[in-house]
Design a protein around this motif. Sequence first.
Motif, PDB file in Angstrom:
ATOM      1  N   ARG A   1      -3.708  69.787 -20.751  1.00  0.00           N
ATOM      2  CA  ARG A   1      -2.421  69.774 -20.059  1.00  0.00           C
ATOM      3  C   ARG A   1      -2.590  70.207 -18.605  1.00  0.00           C
ATOM      4  O   ARG A   1      -2.082  69.558 -17.689  1.00  0.00           O
ATOM      5  N   GLU A   2      -3.326  71.287 -18.380  1.00  0.00           N
ATOM      6  CA  GLU A   2      -3.546  71.777 -17.015  1.00  0.00           C
ATOM      7  C   GLU A   2      -4.288  70.743 -16.173  1.00  0.00           C
ATOM      8  O   GLU A   2      -3.939  70.495 -15.018  1.00  0.00           O
ATOM      9  N   ALA A   3      -5.318  70.125 -16.748  1.00  0.00           N
ATOM     10  CA  ALA A   3      -6.089  69.119 -16.016  1.00  0.00           C
ATOM     11  C   ALA A   3      -5.232  67.895 -15.710  1.00  0.00           C
ATOM     12  O   ALA A   3      -5.311  67.322 -14.617  1.00  0.00           O
ATOM     13  N   THR A   4      -4.410  67.511 -16.661  1.00  0.00           N
ATOM     14  CA  THR A   4      -3.517  66.364 -16.473  1.00  0.00           C
ATOM     15  C   THR A   4      -2.530  66.630 -15.348  1.00  0.00           C
ATOM     16  O   THR A   4      -2.329  65.789 -14.462  1.00  0.00           O
ATOM     17  N   LEU A   5      -1.914  67.794 -15.353  1.00  0.00           N
ATOM     18  CA  LEU A   5      -0.943  68.133 -14.309  1.00  0.00           C
ATOM     19  C   LEU A   5      -1.623  68.223 -12.949  1.00  0.00           C
ATOM     20  O   LEU A   5      -1.057  67.780 -11.938  1.00  0.00           O
ATOM     21  N   ALA A   6      -2.828  68.745 -12.907  1.00  0.00           N
ATOM     22  CA  ALA A   6      -3.566  68.817 -11.643  1.00  0.00           C
ATOM     23  C   ALA A   6      -3.848  67.417 -11.116  1.00  0.00           C
ATOM     24  O   ALA A   6      -3.726  67.158  -9.913  1.00  0.00           O
ATOM     25  N   ALA A   7      -4.217  66.499 -12.005  1.00  0.00           N
ATOM     26  CA  ALA A   7      -4.485  65.124 -11.594  1.00  0.00           C
ATOM     27  C   ALA A   7      -3.219  64.452 -11.065  1.00  0.00           C
ATOM     28  O   ALA A   7      -3.261  63.737 -10.061  1.00  0.00           O
ATOM     29  N   VAL A   8      -2.099  64.698 -11.713  1.00  0.00           N
ATOM     30  CA  VAL A   8      -0.828  64.131 -11.240  1.00  0.00           C
ATOM     31  C   VAL A   8      -0.518  64.658  -9.844  1.00  0.00           C
ATOM     32  O   VAL A   8      -0.107  63.899  -8.960  1.00  0.00           O
ATOM     33  N   ARG A   9      -0.744  65.943  -9.638  1.00  0.00           N
ATOM     34  CA  ARG A   9      -0.448  66.546  -8.330  1.00  0.00           C
ATOM     35  C   ARG A   9      -1.320  65.981  -7.214  1.00  0.00           C
ATOM     36  O   ARG A   9      -0.934  66.018  -6.046  1.00  0.00           O
ATOM     37  N   THR A  10      -2.487  65.427  -7.562  1.00  0.00           N
ATOM     38  CA  THR A  10      -3.341  64.808  -6.535  1.00  0.00           C
ATOM     39  C   THR A  10      -2.869  63.407  -6.188  1.00  0.00           C
ATOM     40  O   THR A  10      -3.364  62.810  -5.233  1.00  0.00           O
ATOM     41  N   GLY A  11      -1.952  62.880  -6.999  1.00  0.00           N
ATOM     42  CA  GLY A  11      -1.461  61.533  -6.761  1.00  0.00           C
ATOM     43  C   GLY A  11      -2.195  60.463  -7.547  1.00  0.00           C
ATOM     44  O   GLY A  11      -2.003  59.272  -7.305  1.00  0.00           O
ATOM     45  N   ALA A  12      -3.046  60.860  -8.466  1.00  0.00           N
ATOM     46  CA  ALA A  12      -3.767  59.884  -9.293  1.00  0.00           C
ATOM     47  C   ALA A  12      -2.758  59.066 -10.101  1.00  0.00           C
ATOM     48  O   ALA A  12      -1.696  59.577 -10.470  1.00  0.00           O
TER      49      ALA A  12
ATOM     50  N   SER B   1       0.287  60.062 -25.215  1.00  0.00           N
ATOM     51  CA  SER B   1       1.364  59.084 -25.160  1.00  0.00           C
ATOM     52  C   SER B   1       2.181  59.276 -23.878  1.00  0.00           C
ATOM     53  O   SER B   1       2.162  60.361 -23.279  1.00  0.00           O
ATOM     54  N   PRO B   2       2.920  58.242 -23.478  1.00  0.00           N
ATOM     55  CA  PRO B   2       3.799  58.405 -22.321  1.00  0.00           C
ATOM     56  C   PRO B   2       4.808  59.530 -22.540  1.00  0.00           C
ATOM     57  O   PRO B   2       5.110  60.294 -21.618  1.00  0.00           O
ATOM     58  N   ASN B   3       5.312  59.655 -23.757  1.00  0.00           N
ATOM     59  CA  ASN B   3       6.283  60.722 -24.039  1.00  0.00           C
ATOM     60  C   ASN B   3       5.678  62.100 -23.792  1.00  0.00           C
ATOM     61  O   ASN B   3       6.325  62.982 -23.227  1.00  0.00           O
ATOM     62  N   THR B   4       4.441  62.294 -24.212  1.00  0.00           N
ATOM     63  CA  THR B   4       3.775  63.581 -23.995  1.00  0.00           C
ATOM     64  C   THR B   4       3.578  63.842 -22.509  1.00  0.00           C
ATOM     65  O   THR B   4       3.900  64.922 -22.013  1.00  0.00           O
ATOM     66  N   LEU B   5       3.064  62.847 -21.790  1.00  0.00           N
ATOM     67  CA  LEU B   5       2.833  63.020 -20.357  1.00  0.00           C
ATOM     68  C   LEU B   5       4.124  63.380 -19.645  1.00  0.00           C
ATOM     69  O   LEU B   5       4.171  64.358 -18.892  1.00  0.00           O
ATOM     70  N   TYR B   6       5.168  62.619 -19.879  1.00  0.00           N
ATOM     71  CA  TYR B   6       6.406  62.861 -19.147  1.00  0.00           C
ATOM     72  C   TYR B   6       7.105  64.142 -19.586  1.00  0.00           C
ATOM     73  O   TYR B   6       7.776  64.788 -18.786  1.00  0.00           O
ATOM     74  N   ALA B   7       6.905  64.559 -20.819  1.00  0.00           N
ATOM     75  CA  ALA B   7       7.425  65.863 -21.248  1.00  0.00           C
ATOM     76  C   ALA B   7       6.705  66.977 -20.494  1.00  0.00           C
ATOM     77  O   ALA B   7       7.333  67.925 -20.008  1.00  0.00           O
ATOM     78  N   TRP B   8       5.367  66.874 -20.371  1.00  0.00           N
ATOM     79  CA  TRP B   8       4.602  67.874 -19.621  1.00  0.00           C
ATOM     80  C   TRP B   8       5.053  67.917 -18.163  1.00  0.00           C
ATOM     81  O   TRP B   8       5.191  68.986 -17.581  1.00  0.00           O
TER      82      TRP B   8
END
Length: 85
Positions: A35-46, A58-65
């Motif tokens: 979860r932490e790595a995923t959020l960090a990647a989103v914050r970089t604009g990946a 799943s998309p639901n998991t990502l968008y919930a996070w």
Amino acid sequence: MAAIPEEAQAAALRTVAEVSLRRTEAITKLDRELREATLAAVRTGAPRSRIRALAGISPNTLYAWLAESGIEVRAKAPRKKEGDA
């Protein structure tokens, strides 16, 4: 002298319970790290689709996070009815 079957069973069940607890702890830790790595990647604009594919979520998991962490998520588009162009 032979061991009593019940004692052997109890020892085996204790081992199962201990290993199960370690497994649960490991999964919980890795889920938190993912979860932490995923959020960090989103914050970089990946790209979110690429992040989701690599994370295996799943998309639901990502968008919930994202929503839980305060990262903006656009509203879902309404579903198109059959026959709409």
